[in-house]
Scaffold this motif. Structure first.
Motif, PDB file in Angstrom:
ATOM      1  N   PHE A  62      16.777 -11.137 -19.535  1.00  0.00           N
ATOM      2  CA  PHE A  62      15.520 -11.791 -19.914  1.00  0.00           C
ATOM      3  C   PHE A  62      14.833 -11.033 -21.052  1.00  0.00           C
ATOM      4  O   PHE A  62      14.302 -11.640 -21.990  1.00  0.00           O
ATOM      5  N   ILE A  63      14.845  -9.694 -20.971  1.00  0.00           N
ATOM      6  CA  ILE A  63      14.238  -8.884 -22.030  1.00  0.00           C
ATOM      7  C   ILE A  63      14.981  -9.102 -23.349  1.00  0.00           C
ATOM      8  O   ILE A  63      14.359  -9.302 -24.409  1.00  0.00           O
ATOM      9  N   PHE A  64      16.316  -9.089 -23.265  1.00  0.00           N
ATOM     10  CA  PHE A  64      17.131  -9.323 -24.465  1.00  0.00           C
ATOM     11  C   PHE A  64      16.852 -10.709 -25.055  1.00  0.00           C
ATOM     12  O   PHE A  64      16.698 -10.873 -26.274  1.00  0.00           O
ATOM     13  N   LEU A  65      16.771 -11.713 -24.170  1.00  0.00           N
ATOM     14  CA  LEU A  65      16.516 -13.077 -24.632  1.00  0.00           C
ATOM     15  C   LEU A  65      15.135 -13.203 -25.248  1.00  0.00           C
ATOM     16  O   LEU A  65      14.959 -13.870 -26.285  1.00  0.00           O
ATOM     17  N   PHE A  66      14.145 -12.560 -24.641  1.00  0.00           N
ATOM     18  CA  PHE A  66      12.780 -12.612 -25.164  1.00  0.00           C
ATOM     19  C   PHE A  66      12.723 -12.043 -26.578  1.00  0.00           C
ATOM     20  O   PHE A  66      12.081 -12.609 -27.468  1.00  0.00           O
ATOM     21  N   VAL A  67      13.403 -10.909 -26.778  1.00  0.00           N
ATOM     22  CA  VAL A  67      13.426 -10.289 -28.105  1.00  0.00           C
ATOM     23  C   VAL A  67      14.082 -11.222 -29.119  1.00  0.00           C
ATOM     24  O   VAL A  67      13.584 -11.393 -30.244  1.00  0.00           O
ATOM     25  N   CYS A  68      15.195 -11.849 -28.732  1.00  0.00           N
ATOM     26  CA  CYS A  68      15.917 -12.753 -29.640  1.00  0.00           C
ATOM     27  C   CYS A  68      15.060 -13.967 -30.005  1.00  0.00           C
ATOM     28  O   CYS A  68      15.026 -14.395 -31.173  1.00  0.00           O
ATOM     29  N   VAL A  69      14.373 -14.526 -29.015  1.00  0.00           N
ATOM     30  CA  VAL A  69      13.545 -15.715 -29.267  1.00  0.00           C
ATOM     31  C   VAL A  69      12.321 -15.347 -30.105  1.00  0.00           C
ATOM     32  O   VAL A  69      11.929 -16.071 -31.027  1.00  0.00           O
ATOM     33  N   PHE A  70      11.704 -14.214 -29.769  1.00  0.00           N
ATOM     34  CA  PHE A  70      10.482 -13.797 -30.464  1.00  0.00           C
ATOM     35  C   PHE A  70      10.757 -13.467 -31.932  1.00  0.00           C
ATOM     36  O   PHE A  70       9.945 -13.782 -32.826  1.00  0.00           O
ATOM     37  N   PHE A  71      11.924 -12.845 -32.171  1.00  0.00           N
ATOM     38  CA  PHE A  71      12.273 -12.446 -33.537  1.00  0.00           C
ATOM     39  C   PHE A  71      13.398 -13.318 -34.101  1.00  0.00           C
ATOM     40  O   PHE A  71      14.194 -12.860 -34.916  1.00  0.00           O
ATOM     41  N   TYR A  72      13.457 -14.589 -33.644  1.00  0.00           N
ATOM     42  CA  TYR A  72      14.591 -15.443 -34.036  1.00  0.00           C
ATOM     43  C   TYR A  72      14.685 -15.621 -35.545  1.00  0.00           C
ATOM     44  O   TYR A  72      15.774 -15.681 -36.120  1.00  0.00           O
ATOM     45  N   GLY A 127      20.518 -18.965 -23.723  1.00  0.00           N
ATOM     46  CA  GLY A 127      20.269 -17.730 -22.992  1.00  0.00           C
ATOM     47  C   GLY A 127      19.901 -17.961 -21.542  1.00  0.00           C
ATOM     48  O   GLY A 127      20.386 -17.261 -20.647  1.00  0.00           O
ATOM     49  N   LEU A 128      19.051 -18.953 -21.275  1.00  0.00           N
ATOM     50  CA  LEU A 128      18.654 -19.255 -19.896  1.00  0.00           C
ATOM     51  C   LEU A 128      19.841 -19.723 -19.063  1.00  0.00           C
ATOM     52  O   LEU A 128      19.951 -19.386 -17.880  1.00  0.00           O
ATOM     53  N   THR A 129      20.747 -20.496 -19.687  1.00  0.00           N
ATOM     54  CA  THR A 129      21.950 -20.946 -18.992  1.00  0.00           C
ATOM     55  C   THR A 129      22.820 -19.751 -18.598  1.00  0.00           C
ATOM     56  O   THR A 129      23.318 -19.674 -17.472  1.00  0.00           O
ATOM     57  N   LEU A 130      22.984 -18.824 -19.531  1.00  0.00           N
ATOM     58  CA  LEU A 130      23.788 -17.630 -19.255  1.00  0.00           C
ATOM     59  C   LEU A 130      23.139 -16.787 -18.151  1.00  0.00           C
ATOM     60  O   LEU A 130      23.835 -16.274 -17.263  1.00  0.00           O
ATOM     61  N   ILE A 131      21.827 -16.643 -18.197  1.00  0.00           N
ATOM     62  CA  ILE A 131      21.117 -15.849 -17.179  1.00  0.00           C
ATOM     63  C   ILE A 131      21.284 -16.484 -15.803  1.00  0.00           C
ATOM     64  O   ILE A 131      21.534 -15.789 -14.810  1.00  0.00           O
ATOM     65  N   LEU A 132      21.151 -17.802 -15.724  1.00  0.00           N
ATOM     66  CA  LEU A 132      21.301 -18.500 -14.444  1.00  0.00           C
ATOM     67  C   LEU A 132      22.709 -18.323 -13.887  1.00  0.00           C
ATOM     68  O   LEU A 132      22.881 -18.017 -12.694  1.00  0.00           O
ATOM     69  N   LEU A 133      23.726 -18.496 -14.740  1.00  0.00           N
ATOM     70  CA  LEU A 133      25.112 -18.331 -14.291  1.00  0.00           C
ATOM     71  C   LEU A 133      25.392 -16.890 -13.865  1.00  0.00           C
ATOM     72  O   LEU A 133      26.121 -16.649 -12.897  1.00  0.00           O
ATOM     73  N   THR A 134      24.813 -15.939 -14.580  1.00  0.00           N
ATOM     74  CA  THR A 134      24.993 -14.523 -14.220  1.00  0.00           C
ATOM     75  C   THR A 134      24.395 -14.234 -12.845  1.00  0.00           C
ATOM     76  O   THR A 134      25.004 -13.546 -12.017  1.00  0.00           O
ATOM     77  N   TYR A 135      23.206 -14.769 -12.604  1.00  0.00           N
ATOM     78  CA  TYR A 135      22.551 -14.563 -11.308  1.00  0.00           C
ATOM     79  C   TYR A 135      23.378 -15.172 -10.173  1.00  0.00           C
ATOM     80  O   TYR A 135      23.586 -14.533  -9.127  1.00  0.00           O
ATOM     81  N   ILE A 136      23.863 -16.400 -10.379  1.00  0.00           N
ATOM     82  CA  ILE A 136      24.686 -17.058  -9.352  1.00  0.00           C
ATOM     83  C   ILE A 136      25.955 -16.263  -9.094  1.00  0.00           C
ATOM     84  O   ILE A 136      26.354 -16.044  -7.943  1.00  0.00           O
ATOM     85  N   PHE A 137      26.591 -15.793 -10.166  1.00  0.00           N
ATOM     86  CA  PHE A 137      27.841 -15.043 -10.027  1.00  0.00           C
ATOM     87  C   PHE A 137      27.628 -13.741  -9.257  1.00  0.00           C
ATOM     88  O   PHE A 137      28.409 -13.402  -8.355  1.00  0.00           O
ATOM     89  N   LEU A 138      26.566 -13.017  -9.577  1.00  0.00           N
ATOM     90  CA  LEU A 138      26.325 -11.724  -8.933  1.00  0.00           C
ATOM     91  C   LEU A 138      25.920 -11.879  -7.474  1.00  0.00           C
ATOM     92  O   LEU A 138      26.298 -11.069  -6.625  1.00  0.00           O
ATOM     93  N   THR A 139      25.141 -12.913  -7.162  1.00  0.00           N
ATOM     94  CA  THR A 139      24.711 -13.099  -5.770  1.00  0.00           C
ATOM     95  C   THR A 139      25.834 -13.624  -4.882  1.00  0.00           C
ATOM     96  O   THR A 139      25.794 -13.453  -3.663  1.00  0.00           O
ATOM     97  N   THR A 140      26.827 -14.264  -5.469  1.00  0.00           N
ATOM     98  CA  THR A 140      27.945 -14.811  -4.684  1.00  0.00           C
ATOM     99  C   THR A 140      29.242 -14.031  -4.929  1.00  0.00           C
ATOM    100  O   THR A 140      30.314 -14.494  -4.564  1.00  0.00           O
ATOM    101  N   PHE A 141      29.124 -12.849  -5.517  1.00  0.00           N
ATOM    102  CA  PHE A 141      30.308 -12.078  -5.908  1.00  0.00           C
ATOM    103  C   PHE A 141      31.224 -11.795  -4.723  1.00  0.00           C
ATOM    104  O   PHE A 141      32.454 -11.948  -4.820  1.00  0.00           O
ATOM    105  N   ASN A 142      30.658 -11.380  -3.600  1.00  0.00           N
ATOM    106  CA  ASN A 142      31.471 -11.027  -2.429  1.00  0.00           C
ATOM    107  C   ASN A 142      32.221 -12.224  -1.858  1.00  0.00           C
ATOM    108  O   ASN A 142      33.261 -12.061  -1.214  1.00  0.00           O
ATOM    109  N   VAL A 143      31.690 -13.422  -2.090  1.00  0.00           N
ATOM    110  CA  VAL A 143      32.376 -14.644  -1.653  1.00  0.00           C
ATOM    111  C   VAL A 143      33.449 -15.024  -2.660  1.00  0.00           C
ATOM    112  O   VAL A 143      34.594 -15.315  -2.304  1.00  0.00           O
ATOM    113  N   PHE A 144      33.087 -15.001  -3.948  1.00  0.00           N
ATOM    114  CA  PHE A 144      34.007 -15.417  -4.999  1.00  0.00           C
ATOM    115  C   PHE A 144      35.257 -14.542  -5.064  1.00  0.00           C
ATOM    116  O   PHE A 144      36.349 -15.030  -5.334  1.00  0.00           O
TER     117      PHE A 144
END
Length: 265
Positions: free
Chosen positions: A15-25, A40-57
């Motif tokens: 989110f911090i990285f995305l904020f910097v990119c958007v602010f200084f686009y 960026g939001l799509t990537l963040i959402l997929l990353t969160y889903i992947f990490l929370t379900t890692f032990n299942v995946f």
């Protein structure tokens, strides 16, 4: 990966990285802040889903590989928003297409295969008894033998064991009896747990006596006894066989009670 805070830490950093990119686009050279924002939001959402379900995946190779490839695809989409990366992508269209559309197609294919396999595993698990790992009542419709001896078992004194020694000891008694049933089964013979202390076994026609003898031999030095009823049947006559063998089992149980020595008060 097992740290519960890991998904939140990763999302915060992204989110911090995305904020910097958007602010200084404009300074970075992006054509649109909305494009980089949505990618960026799509990537963040997929990353969160992947990490929370890692032990299942990680238990499902196809699902895990597809998820990793999908993360790569979305990361590549985000990278191509950078002017320098976009320049090279435009000059190598074939490679860009493979990395973009190709990886997305393969990712969805792997995820589809992974979900299918996972659902098949879950379907099989719903037909297994959790405590004993024997089949449960749902599996009775899939008996492997066309003609068979159906044996209806009932453990003696399980309630008394639970009351006097606790359910943990009662569970151990159930598990031990289940092991004896499983060990006595030949190919295509099946053992089921259909109630707290009730079990069903389907053996090859005419093999029920040998099966019961084998179970007795395994439990001869243990304080586990049982009653049983036998009925030769076919798949088409299963319901009648269950009723008949159940009645015979209870008849044996009554006989065992009559023969049991009475306690002197």
């Amino acid at each position: 990966m097992t740290n519960k805070k890991m998904p939140f830490i990763a999302v915060a950093i992204l989110f911090i990285f995305l904020f910097v990119c958007v602010f200084f686009y404009h300074d970075i050279g992006f054509e649109s802040s909305s494009d980089i924002g949505f990618e960026g939001l799509t990537l963040i959402l997929l990353t969160y889903i992947f990490l929370t379900t890692f032990n299942v995946f990680k238990k499902h190779p196809f699902l895990f590989s597809g998820s990793c490839l999908l993360l790569f695809n979305k990361s590549y989409d985000l990278l191509t928003e950078f002017p320098q990366v976009e320049f090279y992508a435009d000059h190598f269209e074939v490679i860009d297409t493979l990395l973009d559309d190709g990886s997305l197609f393969i990712a969805f294919l792997l995820i589809a295969i992974g979900i299918t396999k996972m659902m098949q595993i879950l379907a099989k698990q719903t037909m297994k008894d959790e405590l004993t790992n024997l089949y449960n009542r749902r599996k009775l419709s899939e008996i492997k033998l066309a003609e068979f001896d159906l044996i209806y078992f009932d453990l003696n004194d399980l309630k008394k064991v639970n009351d006097l020694k606790g359910h943990q000891v009662g569970d151990l008694m159930i598990i031990r009896f289940s092991q004896a049933l499983r060990n006595a089964c030949l190919e295509q013979e099946m053992a089921f747990r259909v109630g707290g202390d009730e079990f069903i076994v389907t053996t090859h026609k005419g093999r029920s006596s040998a099966f019961i003898k084998h179970v007795h031999e395994q439990l001869c030095n243990e304080q586990i006894s049982f009653a049983y009823g036998i009925k030769t049947s076919t798949k088409d006559d299963l319901e009648n066989a269950l009723i008949c063998s159940d009645k015979r089992m209870y008849d044996m149980k009554e006989e065992q009670k009559k023969r049991a020595p009475k306690k002197v008060l």
